[in-house]
Design an enzyme around this catalytic site. Structure first.
Site: not given
Length: 352
Positions: A77-78, A157, A159, A228, A230, A304
Site C-alpha cells: 500500500h505504501h 516500513q 504497509h 498522501h 487513503h 490519513m
C-alpha cells in the site's frame, strides 16, 4: 582507480554486507546502489505494517542522492524510509505502525508500533505509494547518514493493506534501492511532514488542516512535495504563509495534487526560500459517501492527511523540526482564532 565501500548490516548482527563501487571518473562522485528490502517476509494478515532495519557504517558519512522503489501497489500500500538513532526493535523484522498515530495520538503510543527506538532521533527521509517512479535528488543535494549524522539506522516500513496474494505461502521482498555517494554534498536534504488527526463525518466534505511556524533561524529551500491520503482524499495542498507589514498573510502555493494519482515527490511550485517566522500550512479536502464517521488511523478503512515537503539547506544542518501535526477537525481549523492565520485562500486550497 579508487575503491569505495559502504558497510551496512542487519541489526541482529547476523549479516554484514559491503557494497563496492569502482570509480571510473577521477574527480567526480561515484554513485553506489544498496538494497533495503524486506527479507522475504510472509505477510499473514491485512493491514500489516512490517519494519526491517539497516545499520549504517558509523566510520564514514554517506550521502543518499536517489531512491529506486522495488514494489508495486498490488503488493504494498505504501513504504516509508525512516532515519533513526536506534531501531524500534532489535529483531530483523517486527510489526510496526504508522508514524502519524504516534505523533498525534500520544495515548496510542507504544514502542512496538515504532519504526525508531523510543526517545531516539526519528525522521522520514523517503515515502512511496501508488507505483510512484524513482526519485533523483538535485545536483549537490543529499541526505547525510552515518558518522556525522544522527541517522545511524535506516528503517524500511512496508504497509501490506491486502494479503490475498500471499495465501499460497509466497513471500515478499518489497523495498527501496538507495543511491549514495561518499562525496560530501554542499546541500543537505531534509523532509518536513505536515499531517492531522481528526475525523470525517458521514456523507460530508471535510477539510483537514495543519499549520506550523518556522522557529529556527535557518533558510530552507523547498524542491519537492508529496501528498498522501487513503481513498477519501480529493485534493491535498501545501502553502508557505508570510505575514506582510500590514499584518496580512500572503499565501504562496508549494504544491497541490489529487492524492489518488501516483504518490511520488513532485517538483515544488515555488522555489523561494522559507525562513524564520514563516508558516507552513497544509489542507486535505476529503469527501465521504460512507454511512459512518471516518477517523485518522493506520488501516485502509481509516484515513490519513499528509503533505511531505522535501527541502535542502546550504552548508548547514536540516531543521530540527521533522513533523508538524494538528488535532484536525473538529478541534483544529485554519479559520479558528487559535491558528493565527488570515487571508485564507479557501477555494484555491481545495480545488485543482
Amino acid at each position: 582507480m579508487e575503491l569505495y565501500h559502504m558497510a551496512l548490516k542487519i541489526v541482529s548482527g547476523v549479516l554484514l554486507v559491503s557494497v563496492m563501487v569502482h570509480s571510473t571518473m577521477a574527480k567526480h562522485s561515484t554513485i553506489g546502489r544498496y538494497p533495503i528490502l524486506m527479507p522475504n517476509v510472509h505477510p499473514d494478515r491485512p493491514e500489516l505494517y512490517l519494519c526491517t532495519p539497516i545499520k549504517v557504517d558509523y566510520t564514514q558519512s554517506y550521502y543518499i542522492v536517489g531512491f529506486e522503489p522495488n514494489a508495486t501497489m498490488n503488493t504494498a500500500h505504501h513504504m516509508l524510509l525512516y532515519g533513526c538513532g536506534k531501531p524500534g526493535s532489535n529483531t530483523p523484522v517486527w510489526d510496526c505502525g504508522e508514524m502519524s498515530r504516534q505523533s498525534v495520538m500520544s495515548s496510542l503510543e507504544e514502542e512496538s508500533f515504532s519504526p525508531c527506538g523510543k526517545g531516539s532521533h526519528s525522521q522520514i527521509i523517503y515515502a512511496w505509494a501508488r507505483d510512484a517512479p524513482k526519485l533523483n535528488l538535485p545536483d549537490g543535494v543529499g541526505f547525510k547518514v552515518g558518522q556525522d549524522s544522527p541517522i545511524k539506522y535506516i528503517i524500511l516500513q512496508v504497509h501490506y493493506a491486502h494479503v490475498d496474494q500471499f495465501k499460497d505461502g509466497s513471500r515478499d521482498d518489497s523495498g527501496i534501492f538507495i543511491h549514495y555517494t561518499l562525496e560530501p554534498m554542499p546541500k543537505q536534504a531534509g523532509v518536513l511532514l505536515l499531517g492531522t488527526a481528526g475525523e470525517i463525518p458521514p456523507h460530508s466534505v471535510e477539510k483537514m488542516e495543519a499549520s506550523c511556524e518556522i522557529t529556527e533561524h535557518k533558510e530552507i529551500y523547498p524542491f519537492a512535495y508529496r501528498t498522501h491520503t487513503h481513498s477519501l482524499g480529493k485534493v491535498v495542498s501545501g502553502f508557505k504563509v508570510r505575514r506582510d507589514e500590514q499584518g496580512v498573510d500572503q499565501w504562496t502555493l508549494l504544491g497541490k495534487r489529487d492524492p489518488l494519482t501516483p504518490q511520488m515527490f513532485y517538483p515544488i511550485e515555488n522555489f523561494e526560500p522559507i525562513r524564520y517566522g514563516d508558516r507552513l500550512a497544509a489542507r486535505c479536502t476529503m469527501k465521504s459517501d460512507r454511512d459512518r464517521t471516518t477517523r485518522i488511523g493506520a488501516t485502509n478503512d481509516d484515513e490519513m492527511c499528509n503533505f511531505y515537503l522535501m527541502y535542502y539547506v546550504n552548508n548547514d544542518e536540516p531543521l530540527d523540526t521533522k513533523y508538524c501535526f494538528s488535532m484536525g477537525p473538529p478541534q483544529f481549523r485554519w479559520s479558528y482564532p487559535s491558528s493565527d492565520l488570515n487571508n485564507i485562500p479557501d477555494f484555491e486550497a481545495s480545488h485543482l
